[in-house]
Design a protein around this motif. Structure first.
Motif, PDB file in Angstrom:
ATOM      1  N   HIS A 297      65.391  65.482  80.041  1.00 20.25           N
ATOM      2  CA  HIS A 297      65.742  66.665  79.242  1.00 20.25           C
ATOM      3  C   HIS A 297      65.894  66.302  77.759  1.00 20.25           C
ATOM      4  N   GLN A 298      66.273  65.040  77.505  1.00 22.01           N
ATOM      5  CA  GLN A 298      66.442  64.567  76.124  1.00 22.01           C
ATOM      6  C   GLN A 298      65.083  64.441  75.425  1.00 22.01           C
ATOM      7  N   ALA A 299      64.045  64.104  76.183  1.00 22.32           N
ATOM      8  CA  ALA A 299      62.706  63.961  75.589  1.00 22.32           C
ATOM      9  C   ALA A 299      62.268  65.270  74.927  1.00 22.32           C
ATOM     10  N   VAL A 300      62.646  66.395  75.529  1.00 21.42           N
ATOM     11  CA  VAL A 300      62.303  67.697  74.943  1.00 21.42           C
ATOM     12  C   VAL A 300      63.055  67.890  73.625  1.00 21.42           C
ATOM     13  N   LEU A 301      64.339  67.524  73.621  1.00 20.51           N
ATOM     14  CA  LEU A 301      65.136  67.624  72.388  1.00 20.51           C
ATOM     15  C   LEU A 301      64.533  66.754  71.284  1.00 20.51           C
ATOM     16  N   ASP A 302      64.021  65.581  71.675  1.00 23.39           N
ATOM     17  CA  ASP A 302      63.428  64.676  70.691  1.00 23.39           C
ATOM     18  C   ASP A 302      62.144  65.254  70.094  1.00 23.39           C
ATOM     19  N   ASP A 303      61.422  66.057  70.889  1.00 21.58           N
ATOM     20  CA  ASP A 303      60.108  66.540  70.466  1.00 21.58           C
ATOM     21  C   ASP A 303      60.125  67.917  69.804  1.00 21.58           C
ATOM     22  N   PHE A 304      61.157  68.709  70.081  1.00 25.07           N
ATOM     23  CA  PHE A 304      61.186  70.086  69.585  1.00 25.07           C
ATOM     24  C   PHE A 304      62.463  70.340  68.796  1.00 25.07           C
ATOM     25  N   ARG A 325      69.797  73.413  80.133  1.00 23.67           N
ATOM     26  CA  ARG A 325      70.196  74.792  79.846  1.00 23.67           C
ATOM     27  C   ARG A 325      71.146  74.828  78.639  1.00 23.67           C
ATOM     28  N   THR A 326      72.156  73.975  78.678  1.00 27.57           N
ATOM     29  CA  THR A 326      73.181  73.991  77.628  1.00 27.57           C
ATOM     30  C   THR A 326      72.624  73.512  76.295  1.00 27.57           C
ATOM     31  N   SER A 327      71.958  72.347  76.302  1.00 33.58           N
ATOM     32  CA  SER A 327      71.543  71.753  75.026  1.00 33.58           C
ATOM     33  C   SER A 327      70.402  72.546  74.381  1.00 33.58           C
ATOM     34  N   SER A 329      69.834  75.757  74.513  1.00 33.56           N
ATOM     35  CA  SER A 329      70.280  77.003  73.897  1.00 33.56           C
ATOM     36  C   SER A 329      71.236  76.723  72.738  1.00 33.56           C
ATOM     37  N   GLU A 330      72.137  75.753  72.897  1.00 27.33           N
ATOM     38  CA  GLU A 330      73.137  75.513  71.845  1.00 27.33           C
ATOM     39  C   GLU A 330      72.568  74.730  70.662  1.00 27.33           C
ATOM     40  N   GLN A 331      71.634  73.816  70.927  1.00 28.44           N
ATOM     41  CA  GLN A 331      71.139  72.955  69.851  1.00 28.44           C
ATOM     42  C   GLN A 331      69.744  73.325  69.342  1.00 28.44           C
ATOM     43  N   ARG A 332      68.975  74.077  70.148  1.00 28.38           N
ATOM     44  CA  ARG A 332      67.585  74.347  69.751  1.00 28.38           C
ATOM     45  C   ARG A 332      67.247  75.835  69.726  1.00 28.38           C
ATOM     46  N   GLY A 333      68.250  76.695  69.931  1.00 32.49           N
ATOM     47  CA  GLY A 333      68.030  78.130  69.765  1.00 32.49           C
ATOM     48  C   GLY A 333      67.238  78.819  70.861  1.00 32.49           C
ATOM     49  N   LEU A 334      67.120  78.180  72.046  1.00 32.06           N
ATOM     50  CA  LEU A 334      66.393  78.834  73.138  1.00 32.06           C
ATOM     51  C   LEU A 334      67.187  80.050  73.623  1.00 32.06           C
ATOM     52  N   PRO A 335      66.576  81.246  73.655  1.00 34.71           N
ATOM     53  CA  PRO A 335      67.302  82.408  74.184  1.00 34.71           C
ATOM     54  C   PRO A 335      67.666  82.180  75.651  1.00 34.71           C
ATOM     55  N   ALA A 336      68.910  82.502  76.023  1.00 34.61           N
ATOM     56  CA  ALA A 336      69.387  82.238  77.389  1.00 34.61           C
ATOM     57  C   ALA A 336      68.481  82.881  78.431  1.00 34.61           C
ATOM     58  N   GLU A 337      67.935  84.062  78.122  1.00 39.40           N
ATOM     59  CA  GLU A 337      67.119  84.767  79.118  1.00 39.40           C
ATOM     60  C   GLU A 337      65.720  84.193  79.241  1.00 39.40           C
TER      61      GLU A 337
END
Length: 353
Positions: A297-304, A325-327, A329-337
């Protein structure tokens, strides 16, 4: 058939913003009533362990059966959140849930299946193919799951790894089963199970499937055998000619846990809009792993840096799904829905063991 009169039953459940309404019967949970009524509420384990079915109660009252606090905490419950898989209505109830879809409600069937092949893909992953009754049509969405009904009534859920169109002339489904030593069912799969064995299944279940009314780019996130429903999604996208930009992250502890790595490389070569990123968390020197390392899940945070315009489909261990789910939406602005998930809960997860 008339339902026995029950003071607990007969309440109306309304789901906003769609306005869909259905009745509960007897002592059934809100989720059981929704599935029976063909209303596609989101859910995963149906057993109070994963939290996928959690939604906001606008009005009314419910009582919750036993469930895990990680799925619904006491604070969330007092703030008006409900787990529909464990909640029995005690009055008419209005819920808020964005994922209600009519077309998700294929009929749920019980049927005998025959084991047509067993293929060991790694030391602890078996690909099991099941032959379905030829006279019956089994319809499902890529991403949904079936449940084995064991002799003692216990159930085990596994996602279908093949898209519906692949059934063609030979109705059947492919499952990816990980061995959990000491597990009643998986010990059997890896020990005594033979081709031609007859089992009973029920399905399809689950609200994890591709939202085809969107044109947003897609991130697919899988850990371990969470790859199974993701494989079905990929096959479905290829079949339907869906060309939304898609990045698939698949994580395992060791390279061998990415048990269909070569198949994915082939798909990526055929699908120009698909990028495949394998991630290994515990590579050893003898693995000679040159790819990405760490948590998937961290790899996605690193890339986007920004996920506000994306859809994410995540499947695998509950810790991976919830961290994503948490990171995101809270760190990358993904809409919860726009986060769709299927957390693979084992029997140990369900009972807190």
């Amino acid at each position: 058939m008339t339902q026995p009169h029950d003071t607990q039953g007969g309440f109306q459940i309304t789901v906003n913003p769609s306005g869909r309404a259905f009745q509960s019967q007897g002592n059934e949970t809100i989720l059981a009533a929704a599935i029976r009524s063909g209303v596609g509420l989101p859910y995963g384990c149906k057993d109070g362990a994963c939290g996928s079915c959690k939604c906001k109660k606008v009005s009314g009252s419910v009582t919750h059966a036993d469930h895990q606090s990680k799925a619904l905490s006491a604070e969330e419950e007092s703030a008006g959140w409900v787990l529909t898989c464990c909640a029995q209505p005690t009055s008419d109830v209005v819920l808020e849930s964005r994922q209600v879809t009519d077309e998700s409600a294929y009929p749920i069937k019980k049927m005998p299946v025959r084991v047509s092949s067993l293929q060991k893909k790694s030391h602890d992953v078996m690909v099991v193919r099941l032959q379905l009754p030829a006279a019956d049509t089994f319809r499902y969405h890529a991403g949904q799951y079936i449940e084995f009904i064991l002799r003692d009534g216990a159930r085990r859920a596994y996602s279908m790894a093949n898209a519906p169109h692949t059934q063609g002339d030979a109705p059947g489904v492919e499952l990816h089963i990980r061995h959990l030593p000491g597990g009643k069912f998986t010990d059997h799969v890896f020990g005594a199970m033979k081709e031609k064995e007859i089992l009973r299944v029920e399905g399809p279940f689950g609200s994890f499937f591709l939202r085809e009314d969107s044109d947003k780019p897609i991130i697919l996130l899988a850990s371990g055998t969470g790859f199974a429903p993701i494989k079905a999604l990929l096959e479905h996208m290829q079949f339907k000619g869906i060309q939304r930009p898609t990045t698939l992250y698949w994580g395992g502890r060791r390279p061998e846990d990415l048990y269909m790595h070569d198949w994915l490389l082939e798909q990526a070569a055929q699908m120009p809009h698909l990028r495949y990123v394998p991630v290994v968390s515990d590579a050893l020197p003898q693995d000679a792993w040159a790819g990405r390392t760490g948590y998937v899940h961290q790899a996605v945070l690193d890339d986007f840096a920004d996920l506000s315009g994306y859809q994410v489909y995540a499947c695998g261990a509950p810790i991976v799904v919830e961290s994503a789910r948490t990171s995101y939406s809270e760190q990358r602005g993904l809409p919860a829905e726009e986060f769709f998930a299927d957390a693979f809960t084992s029997e140990a997860d369900k009972h807190g063991g």
